[in-house]
Design a protein around this motif. Structure first.
Motif, PDB file in Angstrom:
ATOM      1  N   LYS A  19      44.887 -48.150  73.619  1.00  0.00           N
ATOM      2  CA  LYS A  19      44.728 -48.823  72.315  1.00  0.00           C
ATOM      3  C   LYS A  19      43.485 -48.315  71.588  1.00  0.00           C
ATOM      4  O   LYS A  19      43.539 -48.020  70.385  1.00  0.00           O
ATOM      5  CB  LYS A  19      44.637 -50.336  72.518  1.00  0.00           C
ATOM      6  CG  LYS A  19      44.426 -51.129  71.238  1.00  0.00           C
ATOM      7  CD  LYS A  19      44.484 -52.616  71.505  1.00  0.00           C
ATOM      8  CE  LYS A  19      43.325 -53.093  72.361  1.00  0.00           C
ATOM      9  NZ  LYS A  19      42.009 -52.995  71.654  1.00  0.00           N
ATOM     10  N   ASP A  20      42.386 -48.177  72.305  1.00  0.00           N
ATOM     11  CA  ASP A  20      41.155 -47.700  71.668  1.00  0.00           C
ATOM     12  C   ASP A  20      41.275 -46.248  71.220  1.00  0.00           C
ATOM     13  O   ASP A  20      40.759 -45.869  70.161  1.00  0.00           O
ATOM     14  CB  ASP A  20      39.968 -47.863  72.622  1.00  0.00           C
ATOM     15  CG  ASP A  20      39.490 -49.304  72.719  1.00  0.00           C
ATOM     16  OD1 ASP A  20      39.989 -50.150  71.957  1.00  0.00           O
ATOM     17  OD2 ASP A  20      38.618 -49.588  73.562  1.00  0.00           O
ATOM     18  N   LEU A  21      41.945 -45.425  72.007  1.00  0.00           N
ATOM     19  CA  LEU A  21      42.171 -44.038  71.610  1.00  0.00           C
ATOM     20  C   LEU A  21      42.997 -43.969  70.327  1.00  0.00           C
ATOM     21  O   LEU A  21      42.692 -43.216  69.402  1.00  0.00           O
ATOM     22  CB  LEU A  21      42.881 -43.275  72.732  1.00  0.00           C
ATOM     23  CG  LEU A  21      42.042 -42.896  73.956  1.00  0.00           C
ATOM     24  CD1 LEU A  21      42.943 -42.384  75.074  1.00  0.00           C
ATOM     25  CD2 LEU A  21      41.005 -41.829  73.589  1.00  0.00           C
ATOM     26  N   ILE A  22      44.051 -44.771  70.293  1.00  0.00           N
ATOM     27  CA  ILE A  22      44.952 -44.766  69.135  1.00  0.00           C
ATOM     28  C   ILE A  22      44.253 -45.283  67.886  1.00  0.00           C
ATOM     29  O   ILE A  22      44.257 -44.639  66.830  1.00  0.00           O
ATOM     30  CB  ILE A  22      46.212 -45.598  69.441  1.00  0.00           C
ATOM     31  CG1 ILE A  22      47.077 -44.867  70.474  1.00  0.00           C
ATOM     32  CG2 ILE A  22      47.018 -45.872  68.161  1.00  0.00           C
ATOM     33  CD1 ILE A  22      48.191 -45.721  71.060  1.00  0.00           C
ATOM     34  N   LEU A  23      43.618 -46.451  67.994  1.00  0.00           N
ATOM     35  CA  LEU A  23      42.998 -47.044  66.811  1.00  0.00           C
ATOM     36  C   LEU A  23      41.782 -46.247  66.351  1.00  0.00           C
ATOM     37  O   LEU A  23      41.512 -46.157  65.150  1.00  0.00           O
ATOM     38  CB  LEU A  23      42.612 -48.496  67.095  1.00  0.00           C
ATOM     39  CG  LEU A  23      43.801 -49.446  67.228  1.00  0.00           C
ATOM     40  CD1 LEU A  23      43.332 -50.845  67.627  1.00  0.00           C
ATOM     41  CD2 LEU A  23      44.594 -49.518  65.933  1.00  0.00           C
ATOM     42  N   GLY A  24      41.056 -45.667  67.286  1.00  0.00           N
ATOM     43  CA  GLY A  24      39.916 -44.827  66.916  1.00  0.00           C
ATOM     44  C   GLY A  24      40.371 -43.617  66.120  1.00  0.00           C
ATOM     45  O   GLY A  24      39.787 -43.271  65.085  1.00  0.00           O
ATOM     46  N   VAL A  27      43.233 -43.275  64.473  1.00  0.00           N
ATOM     47  CA  VAL A  27      43.803 -43.720  63.195  1.00  0.00           C
ATOM     48  C   VAL A  27      42.689 -44.030  62.202  1.00  0.00           C
ATOM     49  O   VAL A  27      42.742 -43.629  61.025  1.00  0.00           O
ATOM     50  CB  VAL A  27      44.709 -44.955  63.404  1.00  0.00           C
ATOM     51  CG1 VAL A  27      45.027 -45.637  62.070  1.00  0.00           C
ATOM     52  CG2 VAL A  27      46.001 -44.547  64.110  1.00  0.00           C
ATOM     53  N   TYR A  28      41.650 -44.719  62.665  1.00  0.00           N
ATOM     54  CA  TYR A  28      40.549 -45.081  61.784  1.00  0.00           C
ATOM     55  C   TYR A  28      39.853 -43.844  61.213  1.00  0.00           C
ATOM     56  O   TYR A  28      39.648 -43.734  59.993  1.00  0.00           O
ATOM     57  CB  TYR A  28      39.541 -45.955  62.531  1.00  0.00           C
ATOM     58  CG  TYR A  28      38.312 -46.240  61.707  1.00  0.00           C
ATOM     59  CD1 TYR A  28      38.320 -47.230  60.729  1.00  0.00           C
ATOM     60  CD2 TYR A  28      37.149 -45.481  61.866  1.00  0.00           C
ATOM     61  CE1 TYR A  28      37.209 -47.469  59.947  1.00  0.00           C
ATOM     62  CE2 TYR A  28      36.037 -45.716  61.090  1.00  0.00           C
ATOM     63  CZ  TYR A  28      36.063 -46.708  60.137  1.00  0.00           C
ATOM     64  OH  TYR A  28      34.969 -46.934  59.362  1.00  0.00           O
ATOM     65  N   TYR A  29      39.520 -42.893  62.081  1.00  0.00           N
ATOM     66  CA  TYR A  29      38.845 -41.691  61.589  1.00  0.00           C
ATOM     67  C   TYR A  29      39.804 -40.796  60.813  1.00  0.00           C
ATOM     68  O   TYR A  29      39.391 -40.048  59.923  1.00  0.00           O
ATOM     69  CB  TYR A  29      38.167 -40.941  62.739  1.00  0.00           C
ATOM     70  CG  TYR A  29      36.891 -41.635  63.155  1.00  0.00           C
ATOM     71  CD1 TYR A  29      35.766 -41.593  62.331  1.00  0.00           C
ATOM     72  CD2 TYR A  29      36.817 -42.384  64.320  1.00  0.00           C
ATOM     73  CE1 TYR A  29      34.600 -42.270  62.671  1.00  0.00           C
ATOM     74  CE2 TYR A  29      35.663 -43.061  64.670  1.00  0.00           C
ATOM     75  CZ  TYR A  29      34.551 -42.998  63.843  1.00  0.00           C
ATOM     76  OH  TYR A  29      33.411 -43.670  64.173  1.00  0.00           O
ATOM     77  N   GLY A  30      41.094 -40.899  61.137  1.00  0.00           N
ATOM     78  CA  GLY A  30      42.097 -40.198  60.340  1.00  0.00           C
ATOM     79  C   GLY A  30      42.136 -40.722  58.913  1.00  0.00           C
ATOM     80  O   GLY A  30      42.289 -39.956  57.957  1.00  0.00           O
ATOM     81  N   ILE A  31      41.993 -42.031  58.770  1.00  0.00           N
ATOM     82  CA  ILE A  31      41.958 -42.643  57.435  1.00  0.00           C
ATOM     83  C   ILE A  31      40.761 -42.119  56.642  1.00  0.00           C
ATOM     84  O   ILE A  31      40.865 -41.822  55.450  1.00  0.00           O
ATOM     85  CB  ILE A  31      41.909 -44.182  57.553  1.00  0.00           C
ATOM     86  CG1 ILE A  31      43.278 -44.709  57.997  1.00  0.00           C
ATOM     87  CG2 ILE A  31      41.480 -44.823  56.228  1.00  0.00           C
ATOM     88  CD1 ILE A  31      43.278 -46.162  58.384  1.00  0.00           C
ATOM     89  N   GLU A  32      39.639 -41.971  57.311  1.00  0.00           N
ATOM     90  CA  GLU A  32      38.453 -41.426  56.641  1.00  0.00           C
ATOM     91  C   GLU A  32      38.710 -39.997  56.162  1.00  0.00           C
ATOM     92  O   GLU A  32      38.359 -39.629  55.037  1.00  0.00           O
ATOM     93  CB  GLU A  32      37.257 -41.453  57.590  1.00  0.00           C
ATOM     94  CG  GLU A  32      35.949 -41.060  56.948  1.00  0.00           C
ATOM     95  CD  GLU A  32      34.768 -41.281  57.870  1.00  0.00           C
ATOM     96  OE1 GLU A  32      33.729 -41.759  57.384  1.00  0.00           O
ATOM     97  OE2 GLU A  32      34.879 -40.965  59.069  1.00  0.00           O
ATOM     98  N   THR A  33      39.362 -39.201  57.007  1.00  0.00           N
ATOM     99  CA  THR A  33      39.685 -37.822  56.633  1.00  0.00           C
ATOM    100  C   THR A  33      40.674 -37.784  55.479  1.00  0.00           C
ATOM    101  O   THR A  33      40.580 -36.931  54.584  1.00  0.00           O
ATOM    102  CB  THR A  33      40.273 -37.064  57.839  1.00  0.00           C
ATOM    103  OG1 THR A  33      39.321 -37.084  58.909  1.00  0.00           O
ATOM    104  CG2 THR A  33      40.591 -35.621  57.493  1.00  0.00           C
TER     105      THR A  33
END
Length: 229
Positions: A162-167, A169-175
């Motif tokens: 879960k942490d790998l996925i959400l981490g 996704v979150y940094y992907g949103i920033e990109t």
């Protein structure tokens, strides 16, 4: 006995009216802050800005929030939950929980490019306030557990996955806030993440690259507001 009952009715009514007025004022402050960010996305919201924008007194503001940072955290987290309420009816029919998770995360990431004001707020506030223990956190955990329990992927540490996925996704949103990274970037992230869960490569690619569902109706307080400005 009758007189006591009659005396209690208006008290209860006044209490309900008070709760309703308080909820409306809190929402007014949140919408006003969203309007401020929509017009000045890179600005730092100060109390003087907010009370002027919302046309309220300083005392009224402090009745609801201690700081504008606290208000912005509330706004961003509630918007995160709100977008998932929009998305959920479109993906709930998926039988495979990883297909549902994949489409949900892609729609979530896509929404940050449709509503860049919200995307910027997400990255500004950070995952601790916008992801941790919010609806997206619970949904990913739920779908991973379902995938493991149904034998779709091998047993693993759900908290780590879960942490790998959400981490990511979150940094992907920033990109994704940078225009040059928008084309199929979210697909690539989701494909890699699905492979990390040990889902077979063929399904990982299929789920990550299937056509994105088009969401037609947006009927929520925050996103309807953004859509209409």
């Amino acid at each position: 006995m009758v007189e006591i009952k009659n005396m209690n009715i208006p008290v209860d009514h006044r209490t309900q009216m008070g709760h309703s007025r308080r909820a409306k004022m809190r929402q007014h402050l949140l919408i006003s802050s969203l309007d401020f960010y929509a017009n000045q996305p890179d600005a730092e919201l100060m109390i003087d800005d907010l009370i002027k924008h919302a046309n309220v007194s300083r005392g009224t503001f402090y009745n609801y929030f201690k700081t504008t940072h606290e208000l912005t955290i509330a706004l961003t987290g509630e918007m995160s939950d709100e977008i998932l309420k929009i998305i959920d009816p479109y993906i709930i029919h998926y039988i495979n929980p990883l297909e549902r998770m994949s489409m949900g995360l892609r729609l979530y990431m896509h929404a940050t490019t449709q509503y860049p004001v919200w995307g910027k707020l997400l990255t500004r506030m950070g995952p601790h306030h916008t992801v941790r223990e919010r609806q997206i956190d619970m949904y990913v955990k739920r779908d991973l557990n379902l995938a493991i329990n149904s034998g779709i992927i091998p047993k693993d540490d759900v908290a780590v996955l879960k942490d790998l996925i959400l981490g990511a996704v979150y940094y992907g949103i920033e990109t994704l806030q940078q225009e040059q990274f928008k084309q199929d970037y979210a697909n690539k992230i989701i494909e890699k993440l699905l492979k990390i869960t040990s889902l077979n490569d063929e399904l990982a690619t299929q789920f990550a690259y299937c056509p994105l569902i088009k969401i037609e109706k947006v009927e929520t307080d925050f996103f309807s507001f953004l859509k209409n400005i």
